[in-house]
Motif scaffolding. Structure first.
Motif, PDB file in Angstrom:
ATOM      1  N   GLU A 131      28.662 123.995 -91.008  1.00  0.00           N
ATOM      2  CA  GLU A 131      27.756 122.940 -91.444  1.00  0.00           C
ATOM      3  C   GLU A 131      27.735 122.826 -92.966  1.00  0.00           C
ATOM      4  O   GLU A 131      27.653 121.727 -93.527  1.00  0.00           O
ATOM      5  CB  GLU A 131      26.358 123.203 -90.895  1.00  0.00           C
TER       6      GLU A 131
ATOM      7  N   ASP B 171      21.686 121.142 -91.909  1.00  0.00           N
ATOM      8  CA  ASP B 171      22.267 120.357 -90.823  1.00  0.00           C
ATOM      9  C   ASP B 171      21.771 118.912 -90.779  1.00  0.00           C
ATOM     10  O   ASP B 171      21.993 118.208 -89.802  1.00  0.00           O
ATOM     11  CB  ASP B 171      21.992 121.033 -89.477  1.00  0.00           C
TER      12      ASP B 171
ATOM     13  N   ARG C 122      22.404 112.048 -90.142  1.00  0.00           N
ATOM     14  CA  ARG C 122      23.329 112.684 -89.202  1.00  0.00           C
ATOM     15  C   ARG C 122      22.860 114.118 -89.007  1.00  0.00           C
ATOM     16  O   ARG C 122      22.783 114.889 -89.961  1.00  0.00           O
ATOM     17  CB  ARG C 122      24.757 112.657 -89.743  1.00  0.00           C
TER      18      ARG C 122
ATOM     19  N   ILE D 279      23.710 117.559 -87.565  1.00  0.00           N
ATOM     20  CA  ILE D 279      24.945 118.205 -87.142  1.00  0.00           C
ATOM     21  C   ILE D 279      24.706 119.551 -86.486  1.00  0.00           C
ATOM     22  O   ILE D 279      25.626 120.343 -86.312  1.00  0.00           O
ATOM     23  CB  ILE D 279      25.922 118.361 -88.336  1.00  0.00           C
TER      24      ILE D 279
END
Length: 309
Positions: free
Chosen positions: A74, A132, A224, A226
């Motif tokens: 990440e 993340d 986003r 992740i």
């Protein structure tokens, strides 16, 4: 009499000469004044440079604090993305990866306290930033939060959490306000609730949490996220009296008493972009928070009954 006349004659001649000289000097001065003046720059001794003073105040410096442990995949996405995103906003910033290097459970709040202590002399405000969560909408401004904390990842746009008092993910706080509330509680070992407790601290200090306005994107396209929950399970165990203690406002611990050892610091380049890694050993007072090391539950052993294979 003849000598006096000569003397008088001499004086008369001298006065005429003096008058003539004055006239010639005046005429020559006028002539020279009418000529153009030429000079070579090299002939000027010690030329003076023009000093330009900007009326704009220098921008405030942002420390992006990323609490971290074993999330390298990440991190490889986070660093280039945030460099590109913040450079478009022309914000002076630096990323600090505050990595927990001990055998205790992960403590996000204490790591942010450590990162703040390390960066506070050189930076005016912090971004408490999950590794993340990547912002996608350029209207999410990371500007200096002069009036109060700014929650970038609001409940209206965060991919997962939508309750009104949620302030996790990405929160901007100026240095003076973080010090005012004594930072974050150090009681939160394991996952969750440390940001909820911090919200109460801000509320008690009469600080209003602001959120971005005029954001036209929603929970699907503002960020986003992740994090892969199947690959990285969250440590949600509750041990001893952890559940009871962490549901209450902590009036005792915070920025002033976070216990840690700064093992070392490194400058690390990700795709040629430099970040500072702080390797931190968090110290746990087990008499106060014994849940910093929560034993894994023992799975019961199923005995096979006689006669069965």
């Amino acid at each position: 009499m003849g000598q006096r006349i000569n003397v008088m004659g001499y004086r008369l001649t001298a006065s005429k000469c003096l008058g003539l000289c004055l006239v010639l000097t005046f005429v020559m001065g006028c002539y020279l004044a009418a000529l153009p003046i030429r000079y070579e720059k090299e002939a000027l001794p010690n030329p003076v440079r023009q000093r330009i003073t900007s009326k704009e105040l220098p921008k405030k410096r942002l420390a992006v604090l990323v609490p971290f442990r074993d999330r390298f995949e990440e991190l490889l996405e986070f660093v280039p993305h945030m460099y590109s995103f913040l450079n478009r906003q022309k914000i002076p910033f630096h990323i600090f990866i505050v990595q927990q290097k001990d055998n205790n459970r992960f403590n996000r709040a204490s790591l942010i306290n450590v990162g703040f202590k390390y960066s506070q002399k050189d930076y005016d405000y912090i971004a408490m930033h999950d590794v993340d969560l990547l912002p996608l909408n350029n209207n999410l401004k990371y500007d200096y939060p002069a009036a109060g904390p700014v929650h970038i990842s609001s409940p209206q746009t965060h991919p997962k959490y939508h309750y009104d008092t949620f302030i996790g993910g990405i929160l901007l706080v100026k240095r003076e306000h973080y010090e005012l509330v004594n930072g974050m509680s150090n009681n939160y070992w394991g996952w969750g609730l440390e940001d909820d407790e911090f919200y109460v601290r801000l509320k008690d200090a009469k600080l209003t949490v602001m959120r971005p306005s005029n954001i036209t994107t929603g929970i699907d396209n503002t960020f986003r996220h992740i994090h892969d929950k199947t690959y990285r399970k969250r440590d949600m165990r509750k041990c001893f009296n952890q559940r009871d203690v962490t549901r209450r406002r902590d009036h005792q611990t915070g920025l002033h008493d976070v216990q840690y050892n700064l093992l070392n610091t490194h400058t690390v380049a990700v795709d040629g972009l430099n970040v500072t890694v702080l390797n931190v050993e968090l110290l746990c007072d087990k008499s106060r928070t014994p849940w910093c090391q929560c034993p894994e539950p023992v799975k019961p052993v199923v005995k096979k009954s006689a006669g069965k294979k």
